[in-house]
Design an enzyme around this catalytic site. Structure first.
Site, PDB file in Angstrom:
ATOM      1  N   SER A 123       0.808  -1.215   0.000  1.00  0.00           N
ATOM      2  CA  SER A 123       0.000   0.000   0.000  1.00  0.00           C
ATOM      3  C   SER A 123       0.846   1.273   0.000  1.00  0.00           C
ATOM      4  O   SER A 123       0.334   2.350  -0.290  1.00  0.00           O
ATOM      5  CB  SER A 123      -0.952   0.009   1.209  1.00  0.00           C
ATOM      6  OG  SER A 123      -0.240  -0.229   2.409  1.00  0.00           O
ATOM      7  N   ASP A 342      -4.010   6.040  11.617  1.00  0.00           N
ATOM      8  CA  ASP A 342      -3.080   5.539  10.600  1.00  0.00           C
ATOM      9  C   ASP A 342      -1.799   6.368  10.615  1.00  0.00           C
ATOM     10  O   ASP A 342      -1.764   7.494  10.125  1.00  0.00           O
ATOM     11  CB  ASP A 342      -3.746   5.604   9.218  1.00  0.00           C
ATOM     12  CG  ASP A 342      -2.870   5.017   8.123  1.00  0.00           C
ATOM     13  OD1 ASP A 342      -1.716   4.644   8.395  1.00  0.00           O
ATOM     14  OD2 ASP A 342      -3.342   4.933   6.975  1.00  0.00           O
ATOM     15  N   HIS A 345       0.626   5.102   6.557  1.00  0.00           N
ATOM     16  CA  HIS A 345       0.481   5.682   5.225  1.00  0.00           C
ATOM     17  C   HIS A 345       0.619   7.200   5.304  1.00  0.00           C
ATOM     18  O   HIS A 345       0.875   7.754   6.367  1.00  0.00           O
ATOM     19  CB  HIS A 345      -0.868   5.281   4.628  1.00  0.00           C
ATOM     20  CG  HIS A 345      -1.048   3.801   4.526  1.00  0.00           C
ATOM     21  ND1 HIS A 345      -1.782   3.082   5.441  1.00  0.00           N
ATOM     22  CD2 HIS A 345      -0.566   2.907   3.634  1.00  0.00           C
ATOM     23  CE1 HIS A 345      -1.757   1.799   5.117  1.00  0.00           C
ATOM     24  NE2 HIS A 345      -1.020   1.661   4.031  1.00  0.00           N
TER      25      HIS A 345
END
Length: 365
Positions: A123, A342, A345
């Protein structure tokens, strides 16, 4: 040929790691690159011997490089989820000894007209793939494009230029297959590599999934040769898997036809002690870390990547984004990506745009 899975090997990695974390980190880093024939072609050595990856973050009111974009996933669209601050969008990476060329999407499109670019990885590759397509799209907002999103292979094609930019999702680079025994991570197999052939540019990435354990790991066994392991030291497994990738590059890449990049280790910011603050995570962070040396030091995974690079016989350019990304504790979605917190990311627009500015500099300096 396999590599020894024993305490001595792990001790060597630990020694290299502590060397890299020491005060002479820059000397160690330089010696790794200077002794790596695989990167001798790199444009940063040809462009006034500038090291693009040593520098600082500076405020620049002209940033970000784009605002809206049709390719951004919600998980990276921090403004959509109500992030209240904007300063994280306004920082530009400034190397100490030179200036990065300003990204020009039209120039990129013309130079790569009719070509195929593929990002291969997890990702974080998705993060960088969406960033690059958005950076280009902002230069030709009325140009025709096609977008295909799928679990395994996604693509954006800029139809007027014939440029196709793809994403091949594979978190480990090596194969993860379902067999009678269960889900098996095969450290010495890259059958999926057949899909990577014929590209004009490949940008590889792997690391974060190697750290997943328990319920979050997507495999039941690790296999090397004919042996199945229920568990293995993850740093050693990463080294073995990445060595298999290096072997694939050596056997399958024609440097006259394909440029190869490796996206360096992207850090996480879940522990405030990493940057000498009491906070538990990146949540609420609005400014980069401005010190010269990041307190947490260099990740051991960075050492492994550079060790594997010494085995490469084909030219591969390392986008050494680790340190500059460590400084950006402010650039994660945290609670503004549709998830609870998160810190792995990155927001878009945001830090991956700098990774692509570095990619651009490596291509066109």
């Amino acid at each position: 040929m396999g590599f020894p899975f024993n305490a001595l090997f792990l001790s060597l990695l630990l020694l290299l790691h502590h060397t890299a974390k020491a005060e002479n980190f820059d000397t160690f880093r330089s010696s790794v690159h200077n002794n790596n024939n695989a990167t001798d072609f790199s444009p940063r050595k040809l462009a006034s011997r500038c090291d693009f990856f040593q520098g600082k973050w500076v405020y620049d009111a002209s940033y970000p490089l784009y605002s809206s974009c049709p390719f951004i996933d919600s998980q990276f669209n921090c403004q959509k989820y109500g992030r209240p601050d904007y300063s994280y969008l306004k920082y530009r990476w400034q190397p100490f000894s030179c200036k990065l060329p300003r990204f020009n999407g039209l120039y990129f499109l013309e130079k790569w007209r009719g070509k195929k670019i593929m990002f291969v990885g997890d990702s974080l590759s998705l993060n960088q793939w969406q960033s690059l397509t958005c950076m280009i799209h902002s230069w030709v907002p009325k140009s025709r494009y096609s977008l295909i999103k799928a679990d395994g292979l996604s693509s954006v094609t800029f139809e007027d230029y014939g440029l196709k930019i793809m994403l091949f999702r594979t978190p480990y680079l090596v194969d993860l297959v379902n067999e009678r025994a269960g889900r098996v991570l095969k450290l010495d197999s890259i059958r999926s590599g057949a899909a990577w052939k014929g590209m004009d540019m490949l940008v590889f990435n792997t690391w974060h999934w190697w750290t997943h354990t328990g319920r979050s790991q997507p495999f039941d066994y690790i296999q090397e040769g004919n042996k199945l392991y229920k568990e293995m030291n993850r740093m050693i497994a990463f080294y073995k898997g990445l060595t298999t990738w290096a072997r694939w590059v050596n056997l399958n890449v024609d440097p006259a036809k394909t440029k190869v990049f490796f996206q360096g280790i992207s850090p996480t910011h879940y522990e405030g002690r990493d940057w000498n603050e009491p906070s538990k995570s990146c949540s609420g962070q609005t400014q980069p870390y401005f010190g010269l040396r990041y307190p947490a030091g260099t990740p051991m995974a960075w050492v492994v990547v550079n060790k594997v690079f010494s085995r490469l016989k084909k030219p591969v350019y390392l986008l050494d984004v680790t340190r500059l990304s460590q400084y950006r504790k402010d650039a994660h979605p945290s609670a503004y990506g549709g998830h609870s917190n998160d810190c792995s990311h990155w927001c878009l627009p945001g830090l991956p745009d700098t990774w692509n500015e570095l990619l651009y500099a490596a291509l066109f300096s």
